[in-house]
Scaffold this motif. Structure first.
Motif, PDB file in Angstrom:
ATOM      1  N   TRP A   1       0.828  -1.187   0.000  1.00 20.09           N
ATOM      2  CA  TRP A   1       0.000   0.000   0.000  1.00 20.09           C
ATOM      3  C   TRP A   1       0.867   1.243   0.000  1.00 20.09           C
ATOM      4  O   TRP A   1       1.929   1.279   0.628  1.00 20.09           O
ATOM      5  CB  TRP A   1      -0.918  -0.008   1.218  1.00 20.09           C
TER       6      TRP A   1
ATOM      7  N   ALA B   1       2.439   4.580   0.996  1.00 19.29           N
ATOM      8  CA  ALA B   1       2.679   5.113   2.334  1.00 19.29           C
ATOM      9  C   ALA B   1       1.966   6.442   2.554  1.00 19.29           C
ATOM     10  O   ALA B   1       1.758   6.872   3.676  1.00 19.29           O
ATOM     11  CB  ALA B   1       4.175   5.283   2.575  1.00 19.29           C
ATOM     12  N   GLY B   2       1.588   7.106   1.477  1.00 21.63           N
ATOM     13  CA  GLY B   2       0.915   8.392   1.630  1.00 21.63           C
ATOM     14  C   GLY B   2      -0.584   8.247   1.674  1.00 21.63           C
ATOM     15  O   GLY B   2      -1.230   8.558   2.665  1.00 21.63           O
ATOM     16  N   CYS B   3      -1.185   7.708   0.584  1.00 19.25           N
ATOM     17  CA  CYS B   3      -2.641   7.767   0.478  1.00 19.25           C
ATOM     18  C   CYS B   3      -3.292   6.413   0.687  1.00 19.25           C
ATOM     19  O   CYS B   3      -4.502   6.295   0.534  1.00 19.25           O
ATOM     20  CB  CYS B   3      -3.024   8.341  -0.873  1.00 19.25           C
ATOM     21  N   THR B   4      -2.529   5.376   0.993  1.00 20.25           N
ATOM     22  CA  THR B   4      -3.017   4.025   1.291  1.00 20.25           C
ATOM     23  C   THR B   4      -3.648   3.317   0.100  1.00 20.25           C
ATOM     24  O   THR B   4      -4.278   2.291   0.289  1.00 20.25           O
ATOM     25  CB  THR B   4      -4.048   3.988   2.448  1.00 20.25           C
ATOM     26  N   GLN B   5      -3.529   3.838  -1.100  1.00 21.95           N
ATOM     27  CA  GLN B   5      -4.108   3.062  -2.185  1.00 21.95           C
ATOM     28  C   GLN B   5      -3.163   1.921  -2.543  1.00 21.95           C
ATOM     29  O   GLN B   5      -1.955   2.007  -2.321  1.00 21.95           O
ATOM     30  CB  GLN B   5      -4.436   3.937  -3.392  1.00 21.95           C
ATOM     31  N   PRO B   6      -3.722   0.807  -3.061  1.00 18.14           N
ATOM     32  CA  PRO B   6      -2.856  -0.348  -3.336  1.00 18.14           C
ATOM     33  C   PRO B   6      -1.866  -0.034  -4.449  1.00 18.14           C
ATOM     34  O   PRO B   6      -2.196   0.658  -5.402  1.00 18.14           O
ATOM     35  CB  PRO B   6      -3.845  -1.422  -3.809  1.00 18.14           C
TER      36      PRO B   6
END
Lengths: 311, 394
Positions: B332, B334-339
């Motif tokens: 994921w 580290a900034g916006c948690t998108q895969p």
């Protein structure tokens, strides 16, 4: 109008213990959960995210990186959300309980802004002065350039979402906001990084609302002021829920109540030469370092000052 | 513009398709798109810590010759230019909080200052948007005169103290210049007055513009399309590197405190008196001003706040460029948690090893100037400066 609310909770173990003898983190987190449920109930397409800022580490408490089944029932969703937030917060709190470092507030703010950038960009995070027509034409003409609109929408279609509730329909206008529940005083170490976050938030029109418990947090006070957010001082953890509900539950442009006004915010700098706080200083025109007296050359960048005084 | 003419008729709707979740998207993101986006946002070159001209004085020169009415930029050149210039003004004052800007228009063979140098972006935006008003007297007409514009800008800029930069940014639509004398003499005097001229062309590269920019140390570029025009202008918001022989002085600045409650009569920006409950108090004379940075209306002291000075620090200590990595397993951002899928490159911070997606990579370098993964205490490049920061700002 729906909103995306990112709440940052300061999880500094030592500060929480210091704050009050009888206040436990669980109790405060329960109050925060009640507030978040209220936040979600205000509008059907409101979304939230929660980030925990512990010493040297900050992480998303909700939506968590682990994929969760998204229940259809709203009640079920609330209870599941509450459980996730509580579990993750306790875990992070216990993990970092030995640390004495200041909380990683700047990291949490950076994450929040990245999250907001990804979720909202292309719908409303365009600066207000950009006209709709120019942004729409440019987006369509620039077909091959992966503008934020195209990248966010195609990434959401190509990969499964990490969490169920962070989807924002790309047609609707979403107002992003950041809320901070802080228990620590300022840490000068992260002044620079925190300021970068504040300026990015200011540029993207993301207000930062601050609820400070315990000591005054001067950086956050400036953050709220610069981003047009609300700063509330809470004296006891038991008043947390009330303050959150009164101050933060609606977005700032929809406030029916008069927002709390900050009485006085000092923007003083301290000089490089003696560390004195000055309200009138002499600033090097090359590196902008502050001095309390006239010097022959700058001690930071080494520039020689010409004799005639500046502006 | 040329590439659009060569490409023939565009059917923009051909590229739009419906995604799996029902939203419309333009095309699938590939590794090539990544390279293009990164290249476009110039995430590669790095100036590093250097002295920069933080206090800038810039004249915006807007071409209002009849060539401005062409519609190769949508909806036409003038509208597109003004919108981009308004964005430019906002970004400029965000990046250079204690700088001044003015506006000159070139029209019917003469150059006119429509807005003198000042530090108030609202005034500038007002003047620029007035150019789009249907009944404006300044509709595009006649020919532009490069020499007149440069002479007008020079006359005003030469009186600026030498520690500040003197710059001219010209947006030029016409390919001709209607000059009263020898423009090469004007260029010589610009050089001796240390005025830097940057030209953004809308039509094609013009030899004389090339010469002006080269001689004065500025940048000459031609916009390919609407987006590119915005990008070219935004590139000019970064403070230029200061020349080695730049004069330095100590400026006397006041750090005004904000007072939220005390109702006070204050002098507003337009000179009228009004009553307000919020404002900044001049530390020297206790007069109240509505907004900073600006000069105290009573005693003339330049008023700023410590955040204004902190705004410019990221220019001196830039965030390192992230390495492009191929992921072995999906993780994921580290900034916006998108895969982060394994099929696309991810971007790794050299100091903390956090991996971020392309959106975040562009965002953290362009706007945030912070790595979302680096805990501040372990961050070497910030650590280097924080001791100074601590002393400087409380």
């Amino acid at each position: 109008m729906s909103s995306l609310f990112v709440l940052i909770v300061d999880l500094h173990p030592a500060r929480w213990k210091q704050l009050s003898e009888d206040a436990s983190l669980d109790e405060a987190m329960n109050q925060i959960c009640v507030f978040l449920n209220a936040q979600l109930s205000v509008h059907v397409s409101n979304t939230i995210a929660v980030i925990g800022a512990a010493p040297k580490k900050s992480m998303f408490l909700y939506p968590s990186a682990v994929k969760m089944p998204s229940p259809d029932d709203r009640q079920e969703l609330f209870s599941e959300m509450n459980a996730t937030i509580l579990a993750n917060a306790t875990k992070l709190f216990n993990e970092q309980s030995g640390e004495r470092h200041p909380s990683d507030l700047a990291g949490a703010l950076s994450k929040a802004l990245c999250f907001i950038n990804r979720t909202v960009r292309g719908t409303s995070l365009q600066p207000q002065h950009t006209t709709a027509s120019s942004s729409v034409t440019s987006r369509f003409i620039a077909g091959d350039k992966a503008t934020p609109a195209s990248s966010s929408s195609s990434s959401s279609s190509s990969a499964p979402k990490a969490a169920g509730r962070d989807r924002v329909s790309s047609g609707a206008r979403v107002t992003p906001r950041i809320g901070v529940v802080s228990v620590s005083p300022d840490s000068s170490v992260e002044y620079f990084a925190a300021m970068n976050c504040i300026f990015a938030a200011q540029k993207n029109d993301v207000p930062i609302d601050v609820c400070a418990m315990g000591e005054e947090a001067a950086i956050l006070q400036q953050a709220a002021h610069l981003t047009n957010g609300t700063y509330v001082k809470v004296h006891h953890p038991s008043q947390l829920l009330q303050s959150l509900m009164m101050g933060f539950v609606t977005s700032s442009d929809a406030h029916v109540l008069v927002r709390p006004v900050q009485r006085r915010i000092n923007f003083d700098a301290s000089c490089f030469c003696h560390g004195r706080t000055v309200d009138i200083g002499y600033v090097c025109t090359v590196c902008l370092s502050v001095y309390c007296e006239r010097l022959a050359s700058c001690r930071i960048c080494g520039a020689e000052f010409s004799d005639k005084p500046g502006a | 513009m040329a590439d659009r003419i060569e490409a023939g008729v565009e059917y923009v709707w051909d590229e739009v398709r419906e995604g799996e979740d029902g939203t419309l998207c333009i095309d699938e993101i590939t590794a090539q798109t990544h390279t293009r986006v990164r290249k476009r946002h110039a995430l590669a070159p790095q100036l590093g810590p250097c002295k920069r001209g933080m206090i800038r004085h810039v004249y915006l020169v807007v071409d209002l010759s009849q060539d401005m009415d062409d519609d190769d930029l949508k909806p036409n050149r003038l509208t597109c230019t003004v919108h981009n210039l308004i964005d430019f003004v906002h970004s400029f004052f965000h990046e250079n909080p204690i700088s001044d800007m003015g506006v000159i228009v070139m029209r019917e063979g003469v150059a006119r200052v429509i807005c003198e140098l000042n530090g108030n972006k609202d005034v500038l935006v007002e003047h620029l948007s007035a150019l789009l008003h249907p009944k404006t007297p300044l509709f595009p007409a006649g020919e532009a005169s490069l020499q007149n514009a440069l002479a007008v800008a020079r006359r005003s800029l030469r009186s600026i103290p030498s520690h500040a930069t003197r710059e001219v940014v010209i947006v030029q639509a016409t390919l001709a210049s209607c000059d009263p004398g020898n423009i090469l003499d004007t260029i010589k005097s610009l050089r001796s007055d240390k005025v830097t001229v940057n030209v953004v062309g809308l039509a094609a590269a013009v030899r004389i513009c090339e010469t002006v920019c080269k001689e004065t140390g500025g940048i000459h570029a031609v916009a390919l399309d609407e987006d590119h025009l915005g990008e070219l202008l935004l590139a000019l918001t970064t403070p230029p590197a200061a020349p080695a022989d730049a004069d330095a002085t100590q400026m006397r600045l006041g750090f005004a405190a904000y007072e939220g409650r005390r109702p006070t009569v204050r002098r507003q920006k337009d000179g009228q008196l009004g009553i307000t409950t919020g404002g900044y108090v001049c530390p020297q004379c206790r007069a109240k001003v509505s907004d900073i940075p600006q000069r105290c209306t009573t005693c003339g002291l330049m008023l700023v706040s410590s955040p204004h000075l902190a705004k410019t620090f990221h220019h001196m200590f830039p965030l390192p460029v992230f390495k492009e990595v191929t992921l072995a397993a999906a993780e994921w951002c580290a900034g916006c948690t998108q895969p982060l899928p394994t099929t696309l490159p991810a971007y790794e911070c050299p100091s903390c090893g956090a991996r971020v997606c392309l959106d975040c990579d562009v965002y953290v370098h362009r706007e945030l100037h912070n790595c979302p993964g680096c805990p501040v205490t372990a961050d070497s490049w910030t650590q280097h400066n924080t001791d100074q920061q601590r002393q400087q700002h409380t």
